[in-house]
Structure formats: C-alpha cells, structure tokens
Design a protein around this motif. Structure first.
Motif, short mmCIF file in Angstrom:
data_model
loop_
_atom_site.label_atom_id
_atom_site.label_comp_id
_atom_site.label_asym_id
_atom_site.label_seq_id
_atom_site.Cartn_x
_atom_site.Cartn_y
_atom_site.Cartn_z
N THR B 12 -16.26 -15.56 48.67
CA THR B 12 -15.53 -16.71 48.16
C THR B 12 -14.58 -16.23 47.08
OG1 THR B 12 -17.37 -18.21 48.62
CG2 THR B 12 -15.70 -18.95 47.05
N VAL B 13 -13.33 -16.62 47.19
CA VAL B 13 -12.34 -16.28 46.17
C VAL B 13 -11.55 -17.53 45.81
CG1 VAL B 13 -12.14 -13.88 46.94
CG2 VAL B 13 -10.59 -15.62 47.84
N SER B 18 -6.90 -11.99 44.07
CA SER B 18 -6.78 -10.91 45.03
C SER B 18 -8.03 -10.84 45.91
CB SER B 18 -6.58 -9.58 44.30
OG SER B 18 -7.72 -9.29 43.52
N LEU B 19 -7.86 -10.17 47.04
CA LEU B 19 -8.95 -10.12 48.02
C LEU B 19 -9.12 -8.69 48.54
CD1 LEU B 19 -10.91 -11.53 50.11
CD2 LEU B 19 -8.91 -11.64 51.62
N GLU B 20 -10.36 -8.27 48.70
CA GLU B 20 -10.64 -7.02 49.40
C GLU B 20 -11.86 -7.23 50.27
OE1 GLU B 20 -11.35 -3.44 47.06
OE2 GLU B 20 -10.74 -2.22 48.76
N LYS B 78 -5.42 -8.23 50.09
CA LYS B 78 -4.28 -9.14 49.94
C LYS B 78 -4.16 -9.44 48.45
CE LYS B 78 -2.05 -13.26 51.75
NZ LYS B 78 -2.07 -14.38 52.72
N PRO B 79 -2.98 -9.32 47.88
CA PRO B 79 -2.83 -9.49 46.44
C PRO B 79 -3.07 -10.91 45.95
CG PRO B 79 -0.77 -8.72 47.45
CD PRO B 79 -1.76 -8.88 48.54
#
Lengths: 115, 113
Positions: B12-13, B18-20, B78-79
C-alpha cells in the motif's frame, strides 16, 4: 486493431462435464498461448500453438487439450471437469513468429466455475 | 528449476509516493524478464521487458525496472504513483521454447488517496 477476444467470458459447469473455450488472436498474430489463473496456484502456462502446431506444453493432465485453426483462432478443451478446474483461463497472442519474445497480448479471460 | 519470486503479496502506498516492487529470479543463463500488470477483471498488459544491454529499462505508464545480475533481481519502480496504478503486478521470465512465461505470484498494489 481489435485485441484478443475470448469467449465465453463466464460459464458455469458441473463436475464431469467438458468445456470448450475460444480465443481469437490479434489479426496477424500466429502464436496463441493459454494460461490458467487461480488464487492458489497463480498463473500457470498450459500450452502454446503456432501455425496450428503445439509448440510448448505445461504440466497439466491430458484432460486439458487445445488446437489452433488455419486462421490462428484457438480453442482449448477441458474434459471430465473437476472442482479444481475453476479458474480464469487467459489466452494471449504474439506477433513474433520465431517466439522467444515473451511479449504477449492477453485477452480478458474466460472465467470457469465448476460446481 | 527456473523460478520467479515476488516477496510482497500486498503493498500500500499513498498517491504521489514512490513505488518499488521486488522480483527475484532463479535462472542459469541471462534471463528474459518482464513486468505485466492486471487490472481488476482484465487480462494482463505488458509494462516493460529486459532482454540484454542496458540494465535500466523504461516501460509504459512511467514505470522502469532495473536488472541486477548480482542480486538476481528485476525490481519495478515508479517515482510517483497515481490512483489508477492500483492493480496486481506480475514479474515473469521466459523459461521455455516459444513464448512460455513463468510468472511470480503477483503483488497487489493499493493506492491510498
């Protein structure tokens, strides 16, 4: 350009019956692959056809079979259905005749429920 | 045996963060690696692929992935995440003749507004 079309989208069968699923690839694509998706096992490769010939096969029992026609449309058949065959069956096509690209275009799937 | 592992089942963000997403592979030779995304009720869509060469690959929708041979990893990044990125993400490797893909178990991404 139309995408990969799978029919039917949803179907319900009972144990022991057989089912046939259909897949029309993107125009010009000659490779068609089938995958089974379940919550427990995830995405599993069933088989791939190219120019009416099975090019690769996954680890599924003989109850699972497929074929490809001269127009590249493909069908898969599952005989003597079991409860565990309930799944989303995904068809994917690819444009590369030599294979080995992994660049697949997926249909929306056929959701099979076995009661 | 050749395998693909996605250690995170759910992530969950917050939107804009940002995502990794992690992916590890087990493969003898240089693998062909992919990231696919599946939105609810949809088939899978290819985000990006790695065959050889530059280890940082760009994909659609602002995603990128980096191949690290020393770590046997191919993480997706993804930034800045958008709410529409909520979906399930699958890492995959080409593991047979033709177009046979072995998929990881997937990571379900939830985006909080």
């Amino acid at each position: 350009k139309a995408g990969v079309t799978q029919t039917p989208r949803y179907l319900i069968k009972t144990r022991g019956q057989q089912v046939t699923l259909s897949c029309s690839p993107i125009s010009g694509h000659r490779s068609v692959s089938w995958y089974q998706q379940t919550p427990g096992q995830g995405l599993q490769f069933l088989f791939e056809y190219f120019s009416e010939t099975q090019r690769n096969k996954g680890n599924f029992p003989g109850r699972f079979s497929g074929r490809q026609f001269s127009n590249s449309r493909s069908e898969m058949n599952v005989s003597t259905l079991e409860l565990g065959d309930s799944a989303l069956y995904l068809c994917a096509s690819s444009s590369d005749p030599s294979g080995n690209t992994g660049e697949l275009f997926f249909g929306e799937g056929s959701r099979l429920t076995v009661l | 045996a050749q395998s693909v592992t996605q250690p995170d089942i759910h992530i969950t963000v917050s939107e804009g963060a940002s995502l990794e997403l992690r992916c590890n592979y087990s493969y003898g030779a240089t693998p062909y690696l992919f990231w696919y995304v599946q939105s609810p009720g949809q088939g899978l869509q290819l985000l990006l692929k790695y065959f050889s060469g530059d280890t940082l690959v760009q994909g659609i929708k602002g995603f990128e992935a980096e191949f690290k041979r020393s770590q046997s990893s191919f993480n997706l990044r993804k930034p800045s995440v958008h709410w529409s990125d909520a979906a399930e993400y699958f890492c995959a490797a080409l593991t047979g003749g033709g177009n046979k893909l072995t998929f990881g178990t997937g990571t379900q991404l939830k985006v909080e507004l």
